[in-house]
Design a protein around this motif. Sequence first.
Motif, short mmCIF file in Angstrom:
data_model
loop_
_atom_site.label_atom_id
_atom_site.label_comp_id
_atom_site.label_asym_id
_atom_site.label_seq_id
_atom_site.Cartn_x
_atom_site.Cartn_y
_atom_site.Cartn_z
N GLY A 228 0.86 -1.30 0.09
CA GLY A 228 0.23 -0.38 0.25
C GLY A 228 1.09 1.01 -0.41
N LYS A 229 2.08 1.69 -0.54
CA LYS A 229 3.40 2.00 -0.56
C LYS A 229 4.09 1.85 -1.97
CE LYS A 229 6.28 0.91 3.10
NZ LYS A 229 6.93 1.30 4.94
N ASP A 230 4.70 3.36 -2.31
CA ASP A 230 5.43 2.97 -3.27
C ASP A 230 7.01 2.54 -2.66
OD1 ASP A 230 3.78 4.06 -4.75
OD2 ASP A 230 4.40 6.72 -4.93
N ALA A 231 7.22 2.64 -3.98
CA ALA A 231 8.94 1.19 -3.47
C ALA A 231 9.40 1.87 -4.52
CB ALA A 231 8.94 0.40 -3.00
N ASN A 232 10.93 1.82 -4.24
CA ASN A 232 11.47 1.69 -5.81
C ASN A 232 13.32 0.91 -5.68
OD1 ASN A 232 13.58 3.80 -4.82
ND2 ASN A 232 12.04 5.17 -4.51
N ASN A 277 23.77 -11.57 -21.11
CA ASN A 277 23.81 -9.74 -20.39
C ASN A 277 23.75 -10.17 -19.06
OD1 ASN A 277 23.49 -7.34 -23.12
ND2 ASN A 277 22.89 -9.41 -23.62
N THR A 278 23.73 -9.10 -18.17
CA THR A 278 23.70 -9.31 -16.62
C THR A 278 22.80 -8.09 -16.41
OG1 THR A 278 25.68 -10.19 -16.43
CG2 THR A 278 24.86 -9.60 -14.06
N ILE A 279 21.53 -8.67 -15.88
CA ILE A 279 20.46 -7.51 -15.32
C ILE A 279 20.50 -7.61 -13.53
CG2 ILE A 279 18.21 -6.04 -15.61
CD1 ILE A 279 17.96 -8.03 -18.44
N LYS A 280 20.81 -6.49 -12.83
CA LYS A 280 20.29 -6.66 -11.69
C LYS A 280 19.67 -5.08 -10.97
CE LYS A 280 23.18 -5.83 -7.04
NZ LYS A 280 25.33 -5.07 -7.07
N ILE A 281 19.04 -5.91 -9.78
CA ILE A 281 18.29 -4.89 -9.06
C ILE A 281 18.19 -5.16 -8.40
CG2 ILE A 281 15.93 -4.22 -8.99
CD1 ILE A 281 15.05 -5.97 -11.10
N SER A 282 18.90 -4.23 -7.85
CA SER A 282 19.30 -3.60 -6.33
C SER A 282 18.13 -2.72 -5.39
CB SER A 282 20.19 -3.85 -5.72
OG SER A 282 21.47 -2.65 -6.24
N CYS A 283 18.74 -2.46 -3.39
CA CYS A 283 17.92 -2.10 -3.43
C CYS A 283 19.67 -0.94 -2.30
CB CYS A 283 17.82 -2.30 -1.97
SG CYS A 283 17.19 -1.22 -0.81
N GLU A 284 19.81 0.36 -2.85
CA GLU A 284 20.67 0.63 -2.52
C GLU A 284 20.67 1.87 -1.84
OE1 GLU A 284 23.85 -0.04 -3.51
OE2 GLU A 284 22.60 -1.66 -4.88
N GLN A 285 21.30 3.18 -0.84
CA GLN A 285 21.30 3.83 -0.84
C GLN A 285 20.11 5.21 -1.05
OE1 GLN A 285 21.98 4.44 2.68
NE2 GLN A 285 23.36 3.00 2.94
N GLY A 286 19.67 5.27 -0.86
CA GLY A 286 18.51 6.38 -1.38
C GLY A 286 17.44 6.17 -1.62
N ASN A 287 17.48 4.25 -1.58
CA ASN A 287 15.19 3.86 -2.43
C ASN A 287 15.51 3.33 -1.10
OD1 ASN A 287 18.22 1.53 -4.58
ND2 ASN A 287 16.88 3.76 -5.15
N GLN A 288 13.36 3.01 -1.20
CA GLN A 288 13.03 2.89 -0.26
C GLN A 288 12.23 1.37 -1.57
OE1 GLN A 288 11.54 4.72 2.12
NE2 GLN A 288 13.21 5.96 1.34
N CYS A 289 13.16 0.00 -0.60
CA CYS A 289 13.29 -0.97 -0.85
C CYS A 289 12.25 -1.89 -0.46
CB CYS A 289 14.49 -1.79 -1.24
SG CYS A 289 15.77 -0.47 -1.62
N ASP A 290 10.65 -1.26 0.38
CA ASP A 290 10.23 -2.29 0.60
C ASP A 290 8.81 -2.69 -0.37
OD1 ASP A 290 8.50 -3.84 2.64
OD2 ASP A 290 7.67 -2.10 3.30
N ALA A 291 9.45 -4.11 -1.13
CA ALA A 291 8.92 -4.79 -2.30
C ALA A 291 9.11 -5.97 -2.28
CB ALA A 291 9.10 -3.84 -3.01
N ASN A 292 8.20 -7.30 -2.92
CA ASN A 292 9.06 -8.15 -2.51
C ASN A 292 8.32 -8.37 -4.57
OD1 ASN A 292 7.74 -9.26 -0.30
ND2 ASN A 292 5.99 -9.09 -0.39
N LEU A 293 9.70 -9.28 -4.92
CA LEU A 293 9.68 -9.61 -6.52
C LEU A 293 8.79 -10.67 -6.82
CD1 LEU A 293 13.35 -7.73 -6.31
CD2 LEU A 293 10.49 -6.47 -7.12
N ASP A 294 8.14 -11.04 -8.23
CA ASP A 294 7.64 -12.47 -8.52
C ASP A 294 7.93 -12.91 -9.58
OD1 ASP A 294 6.03 -10.41 -9.82
OD2 ASP A 294 4.26 -12.28 -9.26
N GLN A 295 8.24 -11.84 -10.58
CA GLN A 295 8.73 -12.62 -12.11
C GLN A 295 9.30 -11.08 -12.79
OE1 GLN A 295 4.38 -13.16 -13.22
NE2 GLN A 295 5.99 -15.46 -13.72
N VAL A 296 10.62 -11.64 -14.01
CA VAL A 296 11.41 -10.76 -14.59
C VAL A 296 11.50 -11.12 -15.89
CG1 VAL A 296 13.31 -9.50 -14.96
CG2 VAL A 296 12.69 -9.87 -12.92
N TRP A 297 10.65 -10.50 -16.90
CA TRP A 297 10.85 -10.54 -19.17
C TRP A 297 11.75 -9.40 -19.34
CZ3 TRP A 297 6.87 -9.54 -15.74
CH2 TRP A 297 5.55 -9.44 -15.83
#
Length: 304
Positions: A228-232, A277-297
Amino acid sequence: MTPGNNGASTPEDEDPFGYLYADGQANGAQPPSGGYGYPNSVSRVRTVGERPYGQQTVPPQQQGAYGQPNPHYAAPESFPGGAPTVQTQPAPGGGGRGRGPNTKGLLIGAIAVVAAVVIGIGVAMLGGDDDTAADGDQPTTPSVSQSAESSPSSESSAGSEKELPAVDAKALQLGGGATTASDIKGAKADGGVYVTGFNAVGASVTWTVNGIPESGKYTLYVGYGVPGKDANGTLTVNGTAASTPVDMKNYANAPEGDYEKGWTRTYNYVQLNKGTNTIKISCEQGNQCDANLDQVWLVKGWVE
């Protein structure tokens, strides 16, 4: 009764045939002189074709040669005051003696019929091709037009957009304390398994993707859920961090704290190389990371 014994009339007046008998001849009976029958009888023999009632008679003539008019017969129209003669003309183009059928007209008609049949078949074949293209030649490439601000009502399943490699988040390389779970319902990954523990600096998921057909533009889709809130998060492709974050807003409009209602997706434009290719999604300083991930395509091109 015998001639001359009865009445005052002469034998020829009493019996016109008395001259045929001996006793008649003895009493002076003579054959009639005015023709057949009684003397001065009105019955006279007339030549065939002679017109009665005082009309001018046609004297008999000798029989003509073959094909000439018969003198003993005259049609009524040949006499004065007779019926007019009507002459008929042959129909134009008709076949008279010595002329054959109008083959030129028949040939033209036949050619016209054949031409009409050929044109009809051509039109039917063109119409059939259009129907086949309309019904059977539908494009197989999925048309994806999603933005980072899409809502659940505009979502389509990941399977319908897969033209390139896709992976469930549980198969990604996890780092920085990220782990898997399945207790929150609504994840679209196989078995409802998703990546949790992403809400910590250093948490990450890495996808080493093979089989990119050519270098160029691609669209990276990420399935996620927020409470119920935004993340990135931060996106890194082939070791280079993107200037645009992975925007994981509450597009599902879920109530605060409700992860189950917050499943949706987002996308980023990326440049990939042919091959691996290598693709990475990470939680870094300054991110709001309260999220769950289920698929990538991935989808080829930068879709809108």
